[in-house]
Design a protein around this motif. Sequence first.
Motif, PDB file in Angstrom:
ATOM      1  N   ALA A  24      -2.492  23.506  35.443  1.00  0.00           N
ATOM      2  CA  ALA A  24      -2.728  24.662  36.330  1.00  0.00           C
ATOM      3  C   ALA A  24      -4.163  24.854  36.490  1.00  0.00           C
ATOM      4  O   ALA A  24      -4.642  25.020  37.584  1.00  0.00           O
ATOM      5  CB  ALA A  24      -1.922  25.890  35.832  1.00  0.00           C
ATOM      6  N   VAL A  25      -4.973  24.754  35.407  1.00  0.00           N
ATOM      7  CA  VAL A  25      -6.138  24.633  35.439  1.00  0.00           C
ATOM      8  C   VAL A  25      -6.927  23.611  36.222  1.00  0.00           C
ATOM      9  O   VAL A  25      -7.996  24.008  37.123  1.00  0.00           O
ATOM     10  CB  VAL A  25      -6.975  24.565  34.039  1.00  0.00           C
ATOM     11  N   PRO A  75     -15.874  25.869  39.004  1.00  0.00           N
ATOM     12  CA  PRO A  75     -14.884  26.729  39.916  1.00  0.00           C
ATOM     13  C   PRO A  75     -14.875  25.554  41.367  1.00  0.00           C
ATOM     14  O   PRO A  75     -15.979  25.075  41.583  1.00  0.00           O
ATOM     15  CB  PRO A  75     -15.456  27.983  40.320  1.00  0.00           C
ATOM     16  N   ALA A  76     -13.988  25.569  41.901  1.00  0.00           N
ATOM     17  CA  ALA A  76     -13.851  24.454  43.067  1.00  0.00           C
ATOM     18  C   ALA A  76     -13.108  25.421  44.536  1.00  0.00           C
ATOM     19  O   ALA A  76     -11.952  25.838  44.483  1.00  0.00           O
ATOM     20  CB  ALA A  76     -12.709  23.505  42.956  1.00  0.00           C
ATOM     21  N   GLY A  77     -14.120  25.947  45.054  1.00  0.00           N
ATOM     22  CA  GLY A  77     -13.894  26.577  46.366  1.00  0.00           C
ATOM     23  C   GLY A  77     -13.844  28.223  46.033  1.00  0.00           C
ATOM     24  O   GLY A  77     -13.228  28.910  46.744  1.00  0.00           O
ATOM     25  N   GLN A  80     -17.481  32.101  40.066  1.00  0.00           N
ATOM     26  CA  GLN A  80     -17.066  31.942  38.607  1.00  0.00           C
ATOM     27  C   GLN A  80     -16.332  33.045  38.236  1.00  0.00           C
ATOM     28  O   GLN A  80     -15.248  32.884  37.399  1.00  0.00           O
ATOM     29  CB  GLN A  80     -18.390  31.802  37.778  1.00  0.00           C
ATOM     30  N   GLN A  81     -16.409  34.268  38.583  1.00  0.00           N
ATOM     31  CA  GLN A  81     -15.744  35.512  38.294  1.00  0.00           C
ATOM     32  C   GLN A  81     -14.246  35.374  38.420  1.00  0.00           C
ATOM     33  O   GLN A  81     -13.453  35.512  37.848  1.00  0.00           O
ATOM     34  CB  GLN A  81     -16.470  36.700  38.722  1.00  0.00           C
ATOM     35  N   THR A  82     -13.994  35.029  39.798  1.00  0.00           N
ATOM     36  CA  THR A  82     -12.698  34.924  40.506  1.00  0.00           C
ATOM     37  C   THR A  82     -11.902  33.764  39.509  1.00  0.00           C
ATOM     38  O   THR A  82     -10.694  33.891  39.012  1.00  0.00           O
ATOM     39  CB  THR A  82     -12.823  34.417  41.722  1.00  0.00           C
ATOM     40  N   ASP A 122     -20.020  26.332  42.197  1.00  0.00           N
ATOM     41  CA  ASP A 122     -18.862  25.992  42.853  1.00  0.00           C
ATOM     42  C   ASP A 122     -19.049  24.805  43.362  1.00  0.00           C
ATOM     43  O   ASP A 122     -19.935  24.457  44.079  1.00  0.00           O
ATOM     44  CB  ASP A 122     -18.768  27.109  44.199  1.00  0.00           C
ATOM     45  N   VAL A 123     -18.090  23.745  43.190  1.00  0.00           N
ATOM     46  CA  VAL A 123     -18.090  22.343  43.488  1.00  0.00           C
ATOM     47  C   VAL A 123     -17.449  22.180  44.659  1.00  0.00           C
ATOM     48  O   VAL A 123     -17.081  21.028  44.979  1.00  0.00           O
ATOM     49  CB  VAL A 123     -17.511  21.332  42.302  1.00  0.00           C
TER      50      VAL A 123
END
Length: 126
Positions: A24-25, A75-77, A80-82, A122-123
């Motif tokens: 899931a991650v 994070p992808a798309g 960081q907080q989301t 965000d990558v």
Amino acid sequence: MACRITELVLDCRDPDRLAEFWCAVLGYEVIGHEPDGLELGPPGGRFGDGSVTLILAQTDNPRRGKLPLHLDVSPAGTDQQTELARLTALGARPADVGQTGEESWVVLQDPEGNEFCLLRKDVGAG
């Protein structure tokens, strides 16, 4: 000629439970069954295709305490907080390894206590 990192091995008590979390991650799926664990990778992927896979190796005595190597995820798309909220909902927990609070990353642990960091940048979703 050079070597490539093809897989990372993580010792754990319950590979099935941890596979659910890490799939899931990372957006991975189980791509292989080992006698003592599972191999996770991108959908449709296989060993050696260029993607790093994650082996969850079952052991009765996984190492505890700060490991000399840990995973960093980005994070992808999203921000960081989301992503932190999503990882926490999946079962990640905050971890204290002596950080000051000024870091740009967040230290977490998976459901078995393995530390990893959520980086800020965000990558991209692709």
